[in-house]
Design a protein around this motif. Structure first.
Motif, mmCIF file in Angstrom:
data_model
loop_
_atom_site.group_PDB
_atom_site.id
_atom_site.type_symbol
_atom_site.label_atom_id
_atom_site.label_comp_id
_atom_site.label_asym_id
_atom_site.label_seq_id
_atom_site.Cartn_x
_atom_site.Cartn_y
_atom_site.Cartn_z
ATOM 1 N N ALA A 138 -8.236 12.938 -0.389
ATOM 2 C CA ALA A 138 -8.080 11.488 -0.278
ATOM 3 C C ALA A 138 -7.857 11.047 1.156
ATOM 4 O O ALA A 138 -8.197 9.913 1.523
ATOM 5 C CB ALA A 138 -6.919 11.022 -1.157
ATOM 6 N N LEU A 139 -7.268 11.925 1.990
ATOM 7 C CA LEU A 139 -7.073 11.601 3.394
ATOM 8 C C LEU A 139 -8.348 11.800 4.211
ATOM 9 O O LEU A 139 -8.503 11.214 5.276
ATOM 10 C CB LEU A 139 -5.942 12.451 3.975
ATOM 11 N N THR A 158 2.897 7.244 -6.738
ATOM 12 C CA THR A 158 2.415 8.620 -6.822
ATOM 13 C C THR A 158 3.545 9.565 -7.219
ATOM 14 O O THR A 158 3.368 10.448 -8.069
ATOM 15 C CB THR A 158 1.809 9.056 -5.479
ATOM 16 N N ASN A 159 4.714 9.365 -6.618
ATOM 17 C CA ASN A 159 5.854 10.219 -6.955
ATOM 18 C C ASN A 159 6.246 10.052 -8.422
ATOM 19 O O ASN A 159 6.588 11.029 -9.105
ATOM 20 C CB ASN A 159 7.040 9.884 -6.059
ATOM 21 N N ALA A 183 0.831 -1.205 0.000
ATOM 22 C CA ALA A 183 0.000 0.000 0.000
ATOM 23 C C ALA A 183 0.867 1.257 0.000
ATOM 24 O O ALA A 183 0.561 2.240 -0.692
ATOM 25 C CB ALA A 183 -0.930 -0.007 1.210
ATOM 26 N N ALA A 184 1.958 1.220 0.765
ATOM 27 C CA ALA A 184 2.849 2.374 0.837
ATOM 28 C C ALA A 184 3.523 2.640 -0.503
ATOM 29 O O ALA A 184 3.752 3.800 -0.877
ATOM 30 C CB ALA A 184 3.906 2.154 1.923
ATOM 31 N N PHE A 197 2.208 2.033 -3.464
ATOM 32 C CA PHE A 197 1.201 2.718 -4.281
ATOM 33 C C PHE A 197 1.062 4.185 -3.861
ATOM 34 O O PHE A 197 1.031 5.087 -4.710
ATOM 35 C CB PHE A 197 -0.152 2.009 -4.166
ATOM 36 N N ALA A 198 0.964 4.420 -2.565
ATOM 37 C CA ALA A 198 0.710 5.774 -2.076
ATOM 38 C C ALA A 198 1.900 6.700 -2.265
ATOM 39 O O ALA A 198 1.728 7.895 -2.544
ATOM 40 C CB ALA A 198 0.328 5.724 -0.592
ATOM 41 N N ASN A 199 3.114 6.163 -2.131
ATOM 42 C CA ASN A 199 4.303 7.007 -2.171
ATOM 43 C C ASN A 199 5.071 6.875 -3.483
ATOM 44 O O ASN A 199 5.165 7.821 -4.265
ATOM 45 C CB ASN A 199 5.202 6.676 -0.982
ATOM 46 N N GLN A 249 -13.294 9.988 -6.558
ATOM 47 C CA GLN A 249 -12.557 10.007 -7.825
ATOM 48 C C GLN A 249 -13.210 10.979 -8.804
ATOM 49 O O GLN A 249 -14.426 10.997 -8.968
ATOM 50 C CB GLN A 249 -12.534 8.604 -8.429
ATOM 51 N N VAL A 255 -4.544 15.280 -2.284
ATOM 52 C CA VAL A 255 -4.090 14.515 -1.123
ATOM 53 C C VAL A 255 -4.985 14.783 0.087
ATOM 54 O O VAL A 255 -5.398 13.853 0.791
ATOM 55 C CB VAL A 255 -2.622 14.842 -0.803
ATOM 56 N N PRO A 294 -10.776 7.271 -0.946
ATOM 57 C CA PRO A 294 -10.328 7.816 -2.232
ATOM 58 C C PRO A 294 -11.172 7.378 -3.427
ATOM 59 O O PRO A 294 -11.459 8.207 -4.313
ATOM 60 C CB PRO A 294 -8.889 7.303 -2.342
#
Length: 266
Positions: free
Chosen positions: A217-218, A185-186, A177-178, A180-182, A226, A214, A222
């Motif tokens: 989404a937080l 995304t970067n 998951a991290a 995908f999120a980090n 969309q 962001v 999310p």
């Protein structure tokens, strides 16, 4: 920034590794009252620079047999280096050794009879020149026995206000998951930055949009918030975007995959 109480016990930490995580974690642990007993790394220049930041830390150019005494030995090395390092090092009997990897299971310690194995995984991205706010970083703990877990929990709680017990399967899902999120995304932000540069536009134009994306989404699930042409099934806009990406087939393929994924989750 949250303020944590000083630890009741100052632990001696043996730090093996000198990369991005070690260079932040060593000073972070020292700042809350623990003592870095020694620093070792394959890169001698980085090891020297890190040891110089840590009062009283011994610089090891090679790993002696056995290692100098410590309450906890932290393996801040690449995932693939953990098992070979465990096997090639002469550990003091009963040594508490913890790796810092998200995707590496606890059973990497299987067969290491002299070692009490554990995991001390910080859920954060580490880059040179960035300052880590350790009290906000989730620290994920797993251990082979209750005594090891208690020591790692004590160490983690002295550094962060977010400490979790996770088993290897949970930690692996968290790590995916991290990514995908980090990481992903970067990468997508990098693609966006390159497209703007081609048009002679400043990447700062996207800053308000990225921040709102962001924040939203937080605050909400999310998938439930969309937006965009894929979510609207806007065929004309999607076709225009495909044309705009004609010179970048890899990015166009990524655009198609993400569009299909978005539409599959509507």
């Amino acid at each position: 920034m949250p303020q944590l109480p000083r630890p009741s016990t100052s632990l001696r930490i043996g730090l093996l590794g000198t990369g991005k995580v070690a260079s932040q974690l060593g000073p972070g642990l020292a700042a809350v009252g623990h003592r870095i007993a020694f620093v070792w790394g394959r890169n001698g220049q980085r090891a020297t620079a890190l040891a110089d930041q840590l009062p009283g830390a011994q610089l090891l150019s090679v790993l002696p047999a056995p290692l100098p005494p410590a309450d906890v030995y932290l393996l801040a090395v690449p995932d693939a280096a953990v098992a070979p390092l465990l096997q090639s090092t002469t550990w003091p009997a009963g040594a508490l050794v913890a790796h810092l990897a998200g995707a590496l299971p606890l059973d990497v310690f299987a067969g290491q009879a002299a070692v009490r194995g554990g995991v001390f995984y910080p859920l954060q991205t580490f880059s040179p020149g960035r300052t880590i706010d350790w009290p906000t970083v989730p620290l994920c703990i797993e251990a082979a026995d209750p005594a090891t877990e208690a020591t790692l929990l004590e160490l983690a709680r002295s550094l962060s206000s977010q400490v979790l017990r996770l088993d290897s399967a949970q930690r692996l899902k968290l790590h995916v998951a991290a990514v995908f999120a980090n990481n992903f995304t970067n990468h997508l932000l990098g693609v966006a930055d390159a497209l703007l540069a081609e048009a002679g536009l400043s990447p700062t134009l996207l800053a308000p949009l990225v921040r709102e994306t962001v924040d939203k989404a937080l605050a909400h699930p999310p998938f439930a918030v969309q937006t965009g042409p894929a979510a609207r099934r806007d065929a004309l806009t999607l076709a225009a975007h495909r044309t705009a990406l004609a010179e970048h087939p890899a990015w166009r393929a990524l655009y198609e995959q993400l569009t299909a994924s978005i539409q599959a989750h509507l």
